[in-house]
Design a protein around this motif. Sequence first.
Motif, PDB file in Angstrom:
ATOM      1  N   LYS A  74      -1.379 -28.121 -46.671  1.00  0.00           N
ATOM      2  CA  LYS A  74      -2.033 -28.121 -45.501  1.00  0.00           C
ATOM      3  C   LYS A  74      -1.262 -28.835 -44.420  1.00  0.00           C
ATOM      4  CE  LYS A  74      -6.912 -27.823 -47.388  1.00  0.00           C
ATOM      5  NZ  LYS A  74      -8.205 -28.354 -46.958  1.00  0.00           N
ATOM      6  N   HIS A  75      -0.407 -29.734 -44.634  1.00  0.00           N
ATOM      7  CA  HIS A  75       0.163 -30.827 -43.600  1.00  0.00           C
ATOM      8  C   HIS A  75       1.259 -29.917 -42.981  1.00  0.00           C
ATOM      9  CE1 HIS A  75      -2.256 -33.845 -44.843  1.00  0.00           C
ATOM     10  NE2 HIS A  75      -1.889 -34.190 -46.058  1.00  0.00           N
ATOM     11  N   THR A  76       1.696 -30.130 -41.500  1.00  0.00           N
ATOM     12  CA  THR A  76       2.739 -29.423 -40.755  1.00  0.00           C
ATOM     13  C   THR A  76       4.016 -29.487 -41.398  1.00  0.00           C
ATOM     14  OG1 THR A  76       1.348 -29.912 -38.913  1.00  0.00           O
ATOM     15  CG2 THR A  76       3.804 -29.496 -38.590  1.00  0.00           C
ATOM     16  N   PRO A  77       4.644 -30.678 -42.079  1.00  0.00           N
ATOM     17  CA  PRO A  77       5.920 -30.649 -42.567  1.00  0.00           C
ATOM     18  C   PRO A  77       6.175 -29.759 -43.751  1.00  0.00           C
ATOM     19  CG  PRO A  77       4.886 -32.606 -42.780  1.00  0.00           C
ATOM     20  CD  PRO A  77       3.905 -31.962 -41.938  1.00  0.00           C
ATOM     21  N   ALA A  78       5.222 -29.710 -44.453  1.00  0.00           N
ATOM     22  CA  ALA A  78       5.107 -28.802 -45.683  1.00  0.00           C
ATOM     23  C   ALA A  78       5.086 -27.441 -45.215  1.00  0.00           C
ATOM     24  CB  ALA A  78       3.764 -29.017 -46.672  1.00  0.00           C
ATOM     25  N   GLY A  79       4.378 -27.059 -44.381  1.00  0.00           N
ATOM     26  CA  GLY A  79       4.283 -25.743 -43.772  1.00  0.00           C
ATOM     27  C   GLY A  79       5.679 -25.418 -43.174  1.00  0.00           C
ATOM     28  N   LEU A  80       6.200 -26.240 -42.691  1.00  0.00           N
ATOM     29  CA  LEU A  80       7.653 -25.889 -41.853  1.00  0.00           C
ATOM     30  C   LEU A  80       8.877 -25.548 -43.058  1.00  0.00           C
ATOM     31  CD1 LEU A  80       7.820 -28.589 -39.155  1.00  0.00           C
ATOM     32  CD2 LEU A  80       7.372 -26.180 -38.703  1.00  0.00           C
ATOM     33  N   ASN A  81       8.648 -26.562 -44.061  1.00  0.00           N
ATOM     34  CA  ASN A  81       9.549 -26.392 -45.216  1.00  0.00           C
ATOM     35  C   ASN A  81       9.276 -25.126 -45.915  1.00  0.00           C
ATOM     36  OD1 ASN A  81      10.709 -28.698 -44.426  1.00  0.00           O
ATOM     37  ND2 ASN A  81       9.742 -29.777 -46.031  1.00  0.00           N
ATOM     38  N   ILE A  82       8.070 -24.594 -46.142  1.00  0.00           N
ATOM     39  CA  ILE A  82       7.730 -23.511 -46.738  1.00  0.00           C
ATOM     40  C   ILE A  82       8.598 -22.214 -46.005  1.00  0.00           C
ATOM     41  CG2 ILE A  82       5.944 -21.784 -47.396  1.00  0.00           C
ATOM     42  CD1 ILE A  82       4.123 -24.073 -48.232  1.00  0.00           C
ATOM     43  N   GLY A  83       8.157 -22.352 -44.796  1.00  0.00           N
ATOM     44  CA  GLY A  83       8.979 -21.214 -43.642  1.00  0.00           C
ATOM     45  C   GLY A  83      10.248 -21.341 -43.686  1.00  0.00           C
ATOM     46  N   ILE A  84      10.832 -22.433 -43.660  1.00  0.00           N
ATOM     47  CA  ILE A  84      12.498 -22.497 -43.523  1.00  0.00           C
ATOM     48  C   ILE A  84      13.115 -21.797 -44.777  1.00  0.00           C
ATOM     49  CG2 ILE A  84      14.305 -24.154 -43.486  1.00  0.00           C
ATOM     50  CD1 ILE A  84      12.432 -25.855 -41.602  1.00  0.00           C
ATOM     51  N   GLN A  85      12.283 -22.349 -46.114  1.00  0.00           N
ATOM     52  CA  GLN A  85      12.993 -21.850 -47.438  1.00  0.00           C
ATOM     53  C   GLN A  85      12.746 -20.328 -47.198  1.00  0.00           C
ATOM     54  OE1 GLN A  85      10.368 -24.750 -49.456  1.00  0.00           O
ATOM     55  NE2 GLN A  85      12.253 -26.048 -49.958  1.00  0.00           N
ATOM     56  N   ASN A  86      11.779 -19.894 -46.825  1.00  0.00           N
ATOM     57  CA  ASN A  86      11.617 -18.492 -46.793  1.00  0.00           C
ATOM     58  C   ASN A  86      12.188 -17.738 -45.745  1.00  0.00           C
ATOM     59  OD1 ASN A  86       9.773 -17.484 -49.397  1.00  0.00           O
ATOM     60  ND2 ASN A  86       8.879 -19.659 -48.411  1.00  0.00           N
ATOM     61  N   ALA A  87      13.086 -18.119 -44.880  1.00  0.00           N
ATOM     62  CA  ALA A  87      13.669 -17.569 -43.671  1.00  0.00           C
ATOM     63  C   ALA A  87      14.951 -16.902 -44.120  1.00  0.00           C
ATOM     64  CB  ALA A  87      13.778 -18.710 -42.336  1.00  0.00           C
ATOM     65  N   SER A  88      15.254 -15.917 -43.249  1.00  0.00           N
ATOM     66  CA  SER A  88      16.195 -15.034 -43.673  1.00  0.00           C
ATOM     67  C   SER A  88      17.313 -14.995 -42.385  1.00  0.00           C
ATOM     68  CB  SER A  88      15.953 -13.703 -43.817  1.00  0.00           C
ATOM     69  OG  SER A  88      15.325 -13.038 -42.978  1.00  0.00           O
ATOM     70  N   GLY A  89      16.754 -15.488 -41.288  1.00  0.00           N
ATOM     71  CA  GLY A  89      17.516 -15.460 -40.020  1.00  0.00           C
ATOM     72  C   GLY A  89      18.852 -16.676 -39.820  1.00  0.00           C
ATOM     73  N   LYS A  90      19.632 -16.312 -39.122  1.00  0.00           N
ATOM     74  CA  LYS A  90      20.841 -17.269 -38.676  1.00  0.00           C
ATOM     75  C   LYS A  90      20.120 -18.435 -38.065  1.00  0.00           C
ATOM     76  CE  LYS A  90      25.260 -17.500 -36.057  1.00  0.00           C
ATOM     77  NZ  LYS A  90      26.021 -16.589 -35.250  1.00  0.00           N
ATOM     78  N   TYR A  91      19.185 -18.271 -37.268  1.00  0.00           N
ATOM     79  CA  TYR A  91      18.581 -19.331 -36.423  1.00  0.00           C
ATOM     80  C   TYR A  91      17.139 -19.583 -37.059  1.00  0.00           C
ATOM     81  CZ  TYR A  91      22.447 -18.636 -33.570  1.00  0.00           C
ATOM     82  OH  TYR A  91      23.844 -18.557 -32.964  1.00  0.00           O
ATOM     83  N   ILE A  92      16.642 -20.708 -36.754  1.00  0.00           N
ATOM     84  CA  ILE A  92      15.284 -21.169 -36.907  1.00  0.00           C
ATOM     85  C   ILE A  92      14.757 -21.675 -35.875  1.00  0.00           C
ATOM     86  CG2 ILE A  92      13.650 -22.692 -38.528  1.00  0.00           C
ATOM     87  CD1 ILE A  92      15.048 -20.698 -40.092  1.00  0.00           C
ATOM     88  N   MET A  93      13.515 -21.109 -35.701  1.00  0.00           N
ATOM     89  CA  MET A  93      12.790 -21.660 -34.329  1.00  0.00           C
ATOM     90  C   MET A  93      11.435 -22.227 -35.074  1.00  0.00           C
ATOM     91  SD  MET A  93      11.013 -19.458 -31.151  1.00  0.00           S
ATOM     92  CE  MET A  93      10.069 -20.527 -29.795  1.00  0.00           C
ATOM     93  N   ILE A  94      11.171 -23.461 -34.583  1.00  0.00           N
ATOM     94  CA  ILE A  94       9.899 -24.116 -34.807  1.00  0.00           C
ATOM     95  C   ILE A  94       8.923 -23.945 -33.704  1.00  0.00           C
ATOM     96  CG2 ILE A  94       8.756 -26.302 -35.602  1.00  0.00           C
ATOM     97  CD1 ILE A  94      10.937 -25.242 -37.392  1.00  0.00           C
ATOM     98  N   ALA A  95       7.883 -23.133 -33.888  1.00  0.00           N
ATOM     99  CA  ALA A  95       6.798 -22.663 -33.140  1.00  0.00           C
ATOM    100  C   ALA A  95       5.381 -23.530 -33.423  1.00  0.00           C
ATOM    101  CB  ALA A  95       6.744 -21.503 -32.813  1.00  0.00           C
ATOM    102  N   SER A  96       4.660 -23.211 -32.410  1.00  0.00           N
ATOM    103  CA  SER A  96       3.219 -23.650 -32.605  1.00  0.00           C
ATOM    104  C   SER A  96       2.171 -22.556 -32.230  1.00  0.00           C
ATOM    105  CB  SER A  96       3.088 -24.835 -31.333  1.00  0.00           C
ATOM    106  OG  SER A  96       1.678 -25.029 -31.245  1.00  0.00           O
ATOM    107  N   GLY A  97       1.146 -22.670 -33.150  1.00  0.00           N
ATOM    108  CA  GLY A  97       0.028 -21.642 -33.018  1.00  0.00           C
ATOM    109  C   GLY A  97      -0.863 -21.848 -31.766  1.00  0.00           C
ATOM    110  N   HIS A  98      -0.675 -22.937 -30.927  1.00  0.00           N
ATOM    111  CA  HIS A  98      -1.369 -23.137 -29.860  1.00  0.00           C
ATOM    112  C   HIS A  98      -0.470 -23.365 -28.636  1.00  0.00           C
ATOM    113  CE1 HIS A  98      -1.381 -26.952 -32.002  1.00  0.00           C
ATOM    114  NE2 HIS A  98      -1.058 -27.397 -30.937  1.00  0.00           N
ATOM    115  N   ALA A  99       0.549 -22.441 -28.374  1.00  0.00           N
ATOM    116  CA  ALA A  99       1.412 -22.352 -27.322  1.00  0.00           C
ATOM    117  C   ALA A  99       2.054 -20.735 -27.243  1.00  0.00           C
ATOM    118  CB  ALA A  99       2.637 -23.161 -27.658  1.00  0.00           C
TER     119      ALA A  99
END
Length: 336
Positions: A74-99
């Motif tokens: 549930k916590h944000t850093p865990a969510g970020l790491n899950i996303g990064i580990q599954n990313a295939s792009g050259k770049y990573i963008m950290i975004a917010s769901g309320h922006a």
Amino acid sequence: MFDINSQNKISIIIPVYNEEKTISKTLESLLNNDYKAIEIIVVDGMSTDNTKKILEEYVSKYPTKIKILQNPKKHTPAGLNIGIQNASGKYIMIASGHATYSENYISACVEAIESNLCDVAGGLMETLPRAHNPKAIAIAEVLKHPFGVGGAKYRTGAQKNEYVDTVAYGIYKKEIFEKVGLFDERLIRNQDIEFNIRLKDAGYRIMLVPQAKVYYFARDTFKGLWQNNFSNGFWVTHSRKYVKKAYKLRHLIPLFFVIYLLILAVTLSILVIPTFFKLLGLVPLSLYLAMVTIFSASVSTKHNDNSIFFYTLTSFLILHISYGTGSLVGLVKKAE
């Protein structure tokens, strides 16, 4: 101008939890960006509202662009790491769901990186009210006022590209995470502060790109303002239990203010202290309240609404005291 192709693909990581009110706006703004080589990875922290249903509708509409992953921690850093580990792009963008993000947000930031001006780039944040009432407007104004948020350039503004300590919703070279590591999952909040300190220590450069803009929807209740900033303040100091470098000196100013208030309260209650020294101790508080009054009046005048004055004054007090109190509790918990 750089070449926008699959080799420059960007993976946009969005950790979410109960964002049914804003997630559609977030996704639409990213899908409508002028940078098309993207994948959007939404990591859901087990939402209990309609967030998952909304996300599934978008996945069915954009199956090659959006995917949903689950974050049982549930916590944000865990969510970020899950996303990064599954990313295939050259770049990573950290975004917010309320922006939401300006049409050129991604392209302007990626261009700065591709031009070798920096390794991380992010835009200016414009804080917007989540509701259209005086309280919500006041909270939003305080969260972008220099007296409210200090020297965070991405919040207070800049006229040209500028090297900074941190940006909100940055775009990173993926190699940074491979060399510096992922977000520290022990830090439930403020993990971005610690991570940016770590990457700067490794020699990477962070740039604020004012042409790119993110529109952040602020919390619209005093309870939400208190809870969010108490938590931010708590994790600024409590993080030192796990890492050596977790904050800058400016992050401790609200803590010093709350400690001053506590000392002042004790001092005023001791009868043997001469009145002169008690009055002397009130000088900093008087100056603070004077500034809060002046800035609140300015916000009220800006919106031509007298009722906003009291909401703004209250928001300043809640913002500073909640953050400082959180930092004090964080210190106590760290010592346990």
